[in-house]
Scaffold this motif. Structure first.
Motif, PDB file in Angstrom:
ATOM      1  N   GLY A  43      26.257   2.772 -20.513  1.00 33.25           N
ATOM      2  CA  GLY A  43      27.037   3.970 -20.795  1.00 33.25           C
ATOM      3  C   GLY A  43      26.371   5.248 -20.340  1.00 33.25           C
ATOM      4  N   PHE A  44      25.065   5.293 -20.402  1.00 32.83           N
ATOM      5  CA  PHE A  44      24.377   6.546 -20.086  1.00 32.83           C
ATOM      6  C   PHE A  44      23.682   6.531 -18.737  1.00 32.83           C
ATOM      7  CE2 PHE A  44      25.022   6.819 -24.591  1.00 32.83           C
ATOM      8  CZ  PHE A  44      25.367   8.142 -24.770  1.00 32.83           C
ATOM      9  N   THR A  45      23.344   5.350 -18.221  1.00 33.51           N
ATOM     10  CA  THR A  45      22.666   5.311 -16.919  1.00 33.51           C
ATOM     11  C   THR A  45      23.543   4.690 -15.843  1.00 33.51           C
ATOM     12  OG1 THR A  45      20.825   4.699 -18.323  1.00 33.51           O
ATOM     13  CG2 THR A  45      20.342   4.999 -16.021  1.00 33.51           C
ATOM     14  N   ARG A  46      24.649   4.071 -16.251  1.00 35.89           N
ATOM     15  CA  ARG A  46      25.563   3.380 -15.353  1.00 35.89           C
ATOM     16  C   ARG A  46      24.865   2.266 -14.569  1.00 35.89           C
ATOM     17  NH1 ARG A  46      29.068   5.066 -16.940  1.00 35.89           N
ATOM     18  NH2 ARG A  46      30.838   6.042 -15.967  1.00 35.89           N
ATOM     19  N   LEU A  47      24.058   1.480 -15.285  1.00 38.44           N
ATOM     20  CA  LEU A  47      23.501   0.273 -14.697  1.00 38.44           C
ATOM     21  C   LEU A  47      24.107  -0.889 -15.466  1.00 38.44           C
ATOM     22  CD1 LEU A  47      19.688   1.037 -14.421  1.00 38.44           C
ATOM     23  CD2 LEU A  47      21.253   0.675 -12.535  1.00 38.44           C
ATOM     24  N   PHE A  48      24.561  -1.911 -14.754  1.00 38.87           N
ATOM     25  CA  PHE A  48      25.162  -3.050 -15.438  1.00 38.87           C
ATOM     26  C   PHE A  48      24.169  -4.194 -15.428  1.00 38.87           C
ATOM     27  CE2 PHE A  48      28.789  -0.509 -14.539  1.00 38.87           C
ATOM     28  CZ  PHE A  48      29.627  -0.736 -15.613  1.00 38.87           C
ATOM     29  N   LYS A  87      19.694  -1.257  -4.380  1.00 44.62           N
ATOM     30  CA  LYS A  87      20.841  -0.396  -4.672  1.00 44.62           C
ATOM     31  C   LYS A  87      22.024  -1.227  -5.158  1.00 44.62           C
ATOM     32  CE  LYS A  87      19.791   3.920  -3.008  1.00 44.62           C
ATOM     33  NZ  LYS A  87      18.654   4.080  -3.881  1.00 44.62           N
ATOM     34  N   GLY A  88      22.798  -0.621  -6.048  1.00 46.36           N
ATOM     35  CA  GLY A  88      24.104  -1.142  -6.421  1.00 46.36           C
ATOM     36  C   GLY A  88      24.123  -2.540  -6.991  1.00 46.36           C
ATOM     37  N   ASP A  89      24.925  -3.396  -6.398  1.00 49.28           N
ATOM     38  CA  ASP A  89      25.239  -4.694  -6.976  1.00 49.28           C
ATOM     39  C   ASP A  89      24.040  -5.632  -7.045  1.00 49.28           C
ATOM     40  OD1 ASP A  89      27.707  -3.643  -6.952  1.00 49.28           O
ATOM     41  OD2 ASP A  89      28.400  -4.728  -5.192  1.00 49.28           O
ATOM     42  N   TYR A  90      23.028  -5.393  -6.225  1.00 45.85           N
ATOM     43  CA  TYR A  90      21.905  -6.331  -6.195  1.00 45.85           C
ATOM     44  C   TYR A  90      21.196  -6.394  -7.537  1.00 45.85           C
ATOM     45  CZ  TYR A  90      22.757  -6.214  -1.244  1.00 45.85           C
ATOM     46  OH  TYR A  90      23.358  -6.304  -0.034  1.00 45.85           O
ATOM     47  N   PHE A  91      21.106  -5.228  -8.187  1.00 43.88           N
ATOM     48  CA  PHE A  91      20.469  -5.192  -9.501  1.00 43.88           C
ATOM     49  C   PHE A  91      21.232  -6.075 -10.490  1.00 43.88           C
ATOM     50  CE2 PHE A  91      20.373  -3.244 -13.749  1.00 43.88           C
ATOM     51  CZ  PHE A  91      19.051  -3.476 -14.048  1.00 43.88           C
ATOM     52  N   LEU A  92      22.553  -5.935 -10.434  1.00 34.66           N
ATOM     53  CA  LEU A  92      23.431  -6.714 -11.317  1.00 34.66           C
ATOM     54  C   LEU A  92      23.217  -8.215 -11.096  1.00 34.66           C
ATOM     55  CD1 LEU A  92      27.076  -5.633 -11.770  1.00 34.66           C
ATOM     56  CD2 LEU A  92      26.553  -8.022 -11.534  1.00 34.66           C
ATOM     57  N   VAL A 130      16.770  17.748  -8.319  1.00 30.83           N
ATOM     58  CA  VAL A 130      16.209  18.649  -9.323  1.00 30.83           C
ATOM     59  C   VAL A 130      14.931  18.054  -9.927  1.00 30.83           C
ATOM     60  CG1 VAL A 130      18.348  19.846  -9.878  1.00 30.83           C
ATOM     61  CG2 VAL A 130      17.729  17.816 -11.162  1.00 30.83           C
ATOM     62  N   GLY A 131      14.323  17.132  -9.204  1.00 32.49           N
ATOM     63  CA  GLY A 131      12.990  16.662  -9.576  1.00 32.49           C
ATOM     64  C   GLY A 131      12.950  15.500 -10.541  1.00 32.49           C
ATOM     65  N   ILE A 132      14.058  14.764 -10.677  1.00 29.69           N
ATOM     66  CA  ILE A 132      14.052  13.615 -11.582  1.00 29.69           C
ATOM     67  C   ILE A 132      13.763  12.351 -10.787  1.00 29.69           C
ATOM     68  CG2 ILE A 132      15.512  12.169 -13.064  1.00 29.69           C
ATOM     69  CD1 ILE A 132      16.927  14.880 -13.794  1.00 29.69           C
ATOM     70  N   ASN A 133      12.746  11.633 -11.201  1.00 28.47           N
ATOM     71  CA  ASN A 133      12.384  10.383 -10.545  1.00 28.47           C
ATOM     72  C   ASN A 133      13.365   9.306 -11.006  1.00 28.47           C
ATOM     73  OD1 ASN A 133      11.209   8.078  -9.604  1.00 28.47           O
ATOM     74  ND2 ASN A 133       9.129   8.665 -10.175  1.00 28.47           N
ATOM     75  N   ALA A 134      14.408   9.095 -10.224  1.00 28.03           N
ATOM     76  CA  ALA A 134      15.502   8.215 -10.666  1.00 28.03           C
ATOM     77  C   ALA A 134      14.994   6.813 -10.954  1.00 28.03           C
ATOM     78  CB  ALA A 134      16.596   8.183  -9.606  1.00 28.03           C
ATOM     79  N   PHE A 135      14.144   6.303 -10.107  1.00 25.68           N
ATOM     80  CA  PHE A 135      13.622   4.941 -10.300  1.00 25.68           C
ATOM     81  C   PHE A 135      12.920   4.814 -11.641  1.00 25.68           C
ATOM     82  CE2 PHE A 135       9.746   2.310  -9.818  1.00 25.68           C
ATOM     83  CZ  PHE A 135      10.361   1.069  -9.836  1.00 25.68           C
ATOM     84  N   ARG A 136      12.053   5.773 -11.949  1.00 25.77           N
ATOM     85  CA  ARG A 136      11.288   5.706 -13.199  1.00 25.77           C
ATOM     86  C   ARG A 136      12.216   5.753 -14.424  1.00 25.77           C
ATOM     87  NH1 ARG A 136       8.218  10.356 -15.313  1.00 25.77           N
ATOM     88  NH2 ARG A 136       8.244   9.501 -17.402  1.00 25.77           N
ATOM     89  N   PHE A 137      13.216   6.628 -14.360  1.00 22.07           N
ATOM     90  CA  PHE A 137      14.086   6.754 -15.530  1.00 22.07           C
ATOM     91  C   PHE A 137      15.029   5.567 -15.669  1.00 22.07           C
ATOM     92  CE2 PHE A 137      12.494  11.048 -15.663  1.00 22.07           C
ATOM     93  CZ  PHE A 137      12.346  11.215 -17.031  1.00 22.07           C
TER      94      PHE A 137
END
Lengths: 327, 259
Positions: free
Chosen positions: A44-49, A101-106, A181-188
């Motif tokens: 819901g908050f990170t949009r990772l399935f 990226k994307g579906d591979y994580f799922l 804006v300086g957010i390390n997307a991978f880390r979060f």
């Protein structure tokens, strides 16, 4: 320690006149709420399935079970260890897969969940294999589970409403802008994944203590799917929505015991209906507010009429007029 | 350590291919402190590719990029932002479902120096920092004239306000260099005049250096101290707006039969 908790629990449940059956429902509800809260942070908050969260539940359950039975560890520490171990595995898995990226994580999550199940089936020496792992002390009393749920909700709420939650939401909204804006997307993303796995492990550990006997197959793909659908039903981007979702998904099958065989069918139906009429879930992007709720109750007849008109697709213009009239 | 005369941004012989397409060819530029530098050229000239190379969305095939004398050639996007380069996007990228003020607060995440336990127990330090961040974000929104819209959804703002919000969000990083990617795109003459005024105000108020991509020649002439004109990835002219406007090569490539 366990005796103390169960005595207090006995006193509380006899005071509120809660019978054993109802206690069981409440415990399952609590377990579902905790697992779904983790799912909510991730989806819901990170949009990772993730279709592998049942795997993390399994890790938490077996860790807590083995620690309490074989090593006689205090159950509170065993639960903490189970949750943290699930989180640790997620951290490692996320380090590898979240760069995809994307579906591979799922897909990797789906694979991971199944791997855990099969692995636990084969590790007969430690997990008992498909025969199950018996003799877990009954530490998941109703009172303890409710306390855990309140604590889990409190932590998730504070987490989401701090900079951590904000950063996760920014990744959901626009990953490229978040990076700009300086957010390390991978880390979060990895933090979010670890957080959800800790919650899943926590829920799994409570599950082990409730059933006192666990088999790897109770944490299968269907369980992972159930967690995701519950999150979607409750509403993406809403913690209170996820709690409602979990309550509905636990209580409804109990209320419709006779239809138990059609449970998955009803899930599917519920998801389709929600996607059709409330695409963002029951509480999409909004938290529950008492004020709005009371307002909704007062205007219930009109709202019901509007809703009916929307479903039947009749009088769109008239419905809008009615809406304005109410204001 | 930093020499005051040294350029804020320096790109040396940067090359970038996409398959057979030579997006930028041997591009060099020096941007002096406190100046507004314009990057102009027809569509597909490689302007946005230059922005993406600076901000680390992809690394150049060869060449070097220096920011305040640090080599940032192979730095990742969030690191580049943390070093002090803010940017906007050609097609606005806001956090659409979040409120206007949250859009700005998110950009100040580096100033939120508290850890997880402090956030969960809402310690005095956490409360103070959060209140301070909100106040700063509101100040910034006040500066760009959006304070009355602070609690509205970002996607509900009209187009011009979304542009301003995106710039405000970039400014919340407290950057030393601001990259504006076609800030006047889709604006009429009056609105772009308004934008010129707005960028001037930002520049004098925050004392920053700006590199901007722009198509509108009136915006470029009003704002830029220096310009680089690109065509098919090659630099075809460098100079003040007045100089490049009279450059025959530029007229041929870009300004067309207007003259």
């Amino acid at each position: 320690m366990i005796e103390l908790f169960s005595q207090i629990n006995g006193a509380v449940s006899s005071f509120f006149q809660i019978n054993t059956y109802l206690q069981g429902v409440i415990i399952m509800m609590c377990i579902n709420i905790i697992a779904v809260l983790g799912m909510s942070v991730l989806t819901g908050f990170t949009r990772l399935f993730s279709f592998g969260n049942a795997g993390f539940m399994s890790i938490g359950a077996y860790t807590a079970a083995i620690l309490t039975v074989q090593f006689k560890v205090n159950f509170i520490f065993a639960i903490i260890a189970g949750a943290l171990f699930a989180g640790f595995i997620a951290y490692l898995l996320g380090s590898i897969t979240l760069k995809l990226k994307g579906d591979y994580f799922l897909i990797t999550c789906l694979g991971f969940g199944e791997c855990v199940r099969v692995l636990f089936n084969y590790m007969k020496g430690t997990t008992g294999g498909s025969a199950g792992y018996p003799g877990i002390p009954p530490y998941s009393t109703m009172l303890f589970c409710v306390i855990c749920t309140v604590l889990a909700f409190f932590i998730a709420w504070r987490f989401i409403h701090s900079k951590y939650g904000r950063n996760l939401t920014s990744i959901r909204e626009n990953e490229m802008a978040a990076e700009a804006v300086g957010i390390n997307a991978f880390r979060f993303k990895r933090m979010s994944f670890t957080f959800s796995a800790i919650y899943a492990g926590w829920a799994g550990a409570l599950y082990a203590g409730y059933l006192m006997y666990i088999v790897p197959n109770s944490f299968n793909l269907a369980k992972s799917c159930e967690l995701i659908t519950t999150t979607v039903i409750g509403g993406l981007g809403s913690l209170t929505g996820s709690v409602f979702g979990a309550i509905i998904v636990t209580v409804l099958p109990e209320a419709f015991r006779a239809l138990a065989n059609y449970r998955m069918l009803l899930y599917g139906l519920a998801v389709i209906l929600i996607i059709m009429f409330r695409p963002s879930g029951l509480y999409g992007y909004k938290e529950f507010s008492l004020k709005r709720f009371i307002k909704g109750i007062i205007n219930l007849p009109q709202n019901a009429k509007l809703f009916w008109e929307r479903i039947t697709g009749k009088n769109k213009i008239k419905a809008n007029k009615g809406d304005n009239g109410n204001d | 350590m930093t020499n005051t005369n040294s350029p804020v941004l320096e790109m040396q012989n940067v090359d970038k291919h996409f398959g057979g397409v030579h997006a930028i060819n041997d591009f060099s530029v020096k941007i002096e402190r406190g100046k507004i530098h314009g990057l102009i050229g027809p569509n597909g000239a490689g302007k946005t590719t230059i922005f993406n190379n600076i901000t680390g969305i992809y690394a150049p095939d060869s060449g070097k990029i220096f920011f305040m004398e640090n080599d940032i050639t192979k730095t990742t996007p969030h690191k580049v932002a943390q070093l002090g380069i803010g940017r906007t996007f050609q097609n606005i990228r806001l956090f659409s479902n979040l409120s206007v003020v949250d859009n700005v607060i998110i950009a100040s995440n580096m100033d939120a120096k508290y850890n997880m336990p402090q956030a969960i127990f809402k310690t005095a330090k956490y409360k103070k920092l959060e209140a301070y961040l909100r106040e700063e974000a509101m100040d910034l929104l006040g500066f760009v004239g959006l304070s009355d819209k602070a609690n509205e959804r970002a996607s509900s703002l009209p187009y011009g306000h979304q542009r301003k919000l995106e710039i405000a969000r970039a400014m919340a990083l407290k950057p030393k260099l601001l990259l504006l990617d076609e800030p006047a795109a889709g604006m009429n003459a009056e609105e772009s005049l308004d934008l010129v005024q707005f960028v001037k105000e930002i520049k004098s108020h925050f004392d920053i250096t700006i590199l901007m991509i722009e198509h509108h020649m009136d915006v470029v002439t009003n704002l830029c101290d220096h310009c680089t004109v690109l065509n098919f990835g090659k630099t075809i002219a460098v100079g003040t707006p007045a100089e490049i406007k009279s450059n025959p090569e530029v007229i041929k490539a870009y300004l067309g039969g207007d003259e």
